[in-house]
Design a protein around this motif. Structure first.
Motif, PDB file in Angstrom:
ATOM      1  N   CYS A  83       0.827  -1.212   0.000  1.00  0.00           N
ATOM      2  CA  CYS A  83       0.000   0.000   0.000  1.00  0.00           C
ATOM      3  C   CYS A  83       0.859   1.260   0.000  1.00  0.00           C
ATOM      4  N   GLY A  84       1.846   1.277  -0.850  1.00  0.00           N
ATOM      5  CA  GLY A  84       2.743   2.403  -1.001  1.00  0.00           C
ATOM      6  C   GLY A  84       4.074   1.917  -1.545  1.00  0.00           C
ATOM      7  N   PRO A  85       4.992   2.827  -1.829  1.00  0.00           N
ATOM      8  CA  PRO A  85       4.785   4.274  -1.859  1.00  0.00           C
ATOM      9  C   PRO A  85       4.020   4.679  -3.117  1.00  0.00           C
ATOM     10  N   PHE A  86       3.417   5.854  -3.083  1.00  0.00           N
ATOM     11  CA  PHE A  86       2.632   6.337  -4.213  1.00  0.00           C
ATOM     12  C   PHE A  86       3.411   7.419  -4.952  1.00  0.00           C
ATOM     13  N   VAL A  87       3.339   7.390  -6.268  1.00  0.00           N
ATOM     14  CA  VAL A  87       4.098   8.331  -7.082  1.00  0.00           C
ATOM     15  C   VAL A  87       3.140   9.107  -7.983  1.00  0.00           C
ATOM     16  N   GLY A  88       3.639  10.226  -8.496  1.00  0.00           N
ATOM     17  CA  GLY A  88       2.824  11.044  -9.375  1.00  0.00           C
ATOM     18  C   GLY A  88       1.804  11.866  -8.593  1.00  0.00           C
ATOM     19  N   ASP A  89       0.849  12.436  -9.298  1.00  0.00           N
ATOM     20  CA  ASP A  89      -0.184  13.259  -8.670  1.00  0.00           C
ATOM     21  C   ASP A  89      -1.340  12.379  -8.206  1.00  0.00           C
ATOM     22  N   LEU A 106      13.550   6.875  -8.786  1.00  0.00           N
ATOM     23  CA  LEU A 106      13.058   5.551  -9.162  1.00  0.00           C
ATOM     24  C   LEU A 106      14.041   4.772 -10.033  1.00  0.00           C
ATOM     25  N   ALA A 107      14.776   5.444 -10.893  1.00  0.00           N
ATOM     26  CA  ALA A 107      15.754   4.732 -11.713  1.00  0.00           C
ATOM     27  C   ALA A 107      16.831   4.113 -10.829  1.00  0.00           C
ATOM     28  N   GLU A 108      17.298   4.893  -9.849  1.00  0.00           N
ATOM     29  CA  GLU A 108      18.307   4.362  -8.924  1.00  0.00           C
ATOM     30  C   GLU A 108      17.708   3.265  -8.046  1.00  0.00           C
ATOM     31  N   LEU A 109      16.476   3.462  -7.608  1.00  0.00           N
ATOM     32  CA  LEU A 109      15.839   2.453  -6.764  1.00  0.00           C
ATOM     33  C   LEU A 109      15.695   1.139  -7.519  1.00  0.00           C
ATOM     34  N   ARG A 110      15.286   1.221  -8.764  1.00  0.00           N
ATOM     35  CA  ARG A 110      15.146   0.001  -9.573  1.00  0.00           C
ATOM     36  C   ARG A 110      16.459  -0.776  -9.620  1.00  0.00           C
ATOM     37  N   ALA A 111      17.571  -0.058  -9.711  1.00  0.00           N
ATOM     38  CA  ALA A 111      18.878  -0.723  -9.777  1.00  0.00           C
ATOM     39  C   ALA A 111      19.300  -1.299  -8.436  1.00  0.00           C
ATOM     40  N   ALA A 170       4.879   0.089 -10.220  1.00  0.00           N
ATOM     41  CA  ALA A 170       5.285  -1.265 -10.601  1.00  0.00           C
ATOM     42  C   ALA A 170       5.915  -1.278 -11.991  1.00  0.00           C
ATOM     43  N   LEU A 171       5.359  -0.515 -12.906  1.00  0.00           N
ATOM     44  CA  LEU A 171       5.921  -0.447 -14.254  1.00  0.00           C
ATOM     45  C   LEU A 171       7.304   0.184 -14.241  1.00  0.00           C
ATOM     46  N   ARG A 172       7.444   1.261 -13.498  1.00  0.00           N
ATOM     47  CA  ARG A 172       8.721   1.973 -13.487  1.00  0.00           C
ATOM     48  C   ARG A 172       9.819   1.197 -12.764  1.00  0.00           C
ATOM     49  N   LEU A 173       9.419   0.368 -11.804  1.00  0.00           N
ATOM     50  CA  LEU A 173      10.412  -0.432 -11.072  1.00  0.00           C
ATOM     51  C   LEU A 173      10.520  -1.860 -11.607  1.00  0.00           C
ATOM     52  N   ALA A 174       9.669  -2.211 -12.578  1.00  0.00           N
ATOM     53  CA  ALA A 174       9.639  -3.561 -13.146  1.00  0.00           C
ATOM     54  C   ALA A 174       9.394  -4.608 -12.062  1.00  0.00           C
ATOM     55  N   LEU A 175       8.370  -4.343 -11.220  1.00  0.00           N
ATOM     56  CA  LEU A 175       8.043  -5.245 -10.119  1.00  0.00           C
ATOM     57  C   LEU A 175       6.645  -5.824 -10.305  1.00  0.00           C
ATOM     58  N   PRO A 176       6.431  -7.037  -9.801  1.00  0.00           N
ATOM     59  CA  PRO A 176       5.075  -7.587  -9.810  1.00  0.00           C
ATOM     60  C   PRO A 176       4.195  -6.863  -8.805  1.00  0.00           C
ATOM     61  N   LEU A 177       2.947  -6.630  -9.182  1.00  0.00           N
ATOM     62  CA  LEU A 177       1.972  -5.973  -8.310  1.00  0.00           C
ATOM     63  C   LEU A 177       0.814  -6.926  -8.067  1.00  0.00           C
ATOM     64  N   THR A 178       0.508  -7.164  -6.802  1.00  0.00           N
ATOM     65  CA  THR A 178      -0.653  -7.973  -6.420  1.00  0.00           C
ATOM     66  C   THR A 178      -1.754  -7.039  -5.946  1.00  0.00           C
ATOM     67  N   ARG A 179      -2.912  -7.117  -6.574  1.00  0.00           N
ATOM     68  CA  ARG A 179      -4.071  -6.304  -6.210  1.00  0.00           C
ATOM     69  C   ARG A 179      -5.014  -7.156  -5.369  1.00  0.00           C
ATOM     70  N   ILE A 180      -5.324  -6.699  -4.162  1.00  0.00           N
ATOM     71  CA  ILE A 180      -6.212  -7.431  -3.269  1.00  0.00           C
ATOM     72  C   ILE A 180      -7.630  -6.887  -3.438  1.00  0.00           C
TER      73      ILE A 180
END
Length: 289
Positions: A126-132, A220-225, A250-260
């Motif tokens: 449930c986070g972190p949230f990015v953008g507006d 986010l680019a550094e975090l992804r690395a 999830a797209l920017r970090l190339a991570l799987p996202l599970t939606r509950i």
């Protein structure tokens, strides 16, 4: 199965003392560390720890200035990151599995940026949230509240001082919209408003301001690395904070996202079996690799 509970204090290098507690066998490595949200609230993740404490020791702590971690002074995101590093030292953990909720997910992310070598796996819940995302969140909360509730919340927020009952009322109004089920959400919010106290409002303001000045969006680019191989995002579909923001992350970090489904900002309350199964699979994978 009876799990051992332990607790104590770790002294930070600047003199602050941070209270912690652990559930499970603390000789096992690595351990799980739960990072609660807020900022400015004491730890509230006690209901999650038993879900995985038979798989790994689970540590929780009250962030400085909250709960049993009494402290007064300026707050910074960097200091909170270093607190976690010093706690790991105090627990004699070279690395840990981090599970962060809400603000705790942002804290886990910033910890990965600074101490990636100490993170075995990380689950951002449930986070972190990015953008507006705040514009959509405010609109959704407005849809979930009556006009009278919105007016009362504004009145309470504008008070320079609040009584105990007014503080509980404010927090209940502010939190009940976090949940998918408004009736149960009101009950959970009212219970939380009495337990998760006192709120450190100055801490909330300081860290909130810093987070807006230096948002994770720019890292986010550094975090992804720097993220570990095992890194995932989990969120409640009915969280007033838009799930689309987590999808973007999830797209920017190339991570799987599970939606509950059928769950809001605290999905373990509304869908405990689903969350338990997810956490157990995540921790088992992290411990086994």
């Amino acid at each position: 199965m009876t799990l051992t509970e332990t607790q104590g204090l770790v002294s930070m290098t600047d003199g602050a003392q941070v209270h912690w507690q652990a559930l499970g066998d603390t000789t096992r490595r690595p351990a799980v560390v739960l990072l609660h949200g807020g900022p400015g609230l004491p730890d509230y993740l006690g209901g999650i720890a038993p879900m995985v404490a038979d798989l790994a020791a689970v540590y929780r702590y009250d962030q400085r200035g909250t709960g049993l971690s009494a402290w007064r002074g300026r707050h910074s995101l960097a200091r909170h990151v270093e607190d976690l590093a010093e706690l790991l030292d105090g627990w004699e953990l070279s690395e840990a599995v981090l599970i962060g909720h809400s603000y705790g997910a942002g804290l886990a992310s910033r910890f990965c940026l600074r101490h990636s070598d100490r993170v075995r796996a990380v689950l951002l819940m449930c986070g972190p949230f990015v953008g507006d995302w705040r514009t959509e969140e405010r609109a959704e909360r407005g849809r979930r509240m009556s006009a009278a509730q919105q007016q009362r919340l504004r009145e309470l927020e504008e008070l320079s001082q609040r009584t105990e009952e007014q503080e509980v009322e404010l927090l209940t109004l502010a939190w009940f919209t976090d949940h998918s089920d408004s009736e149960r959400g009101w009950r959970w919010a009212a219970e939380g408003a009495r337990r998760r106290r006192p709120v450190n409002w100055s801490m909330n303001a300081e860290l909130g301001t810093e987070g807006r000045v230096d948002p994770l969006d720019g890292h986010l680019a550094e975090l992804r690395a720097r993220l570990p191989v095992r890194a995932e995002i989990l969120g409640g579909v009915d969280d007033p904070r838009p799930v689309s923001a987590l999808e973007s992350l999830a797209l920017r970090l190339a991570l799987p996202l599970t939606r509950i489904e059928g769950a809001g900002h605290e999905p373990w309350l509304e869908q405990p079996d689903v969350v338990r199964a997810h956490l157990r699979r995540f921790v088992q994978d992290a411990m086994g690799g």
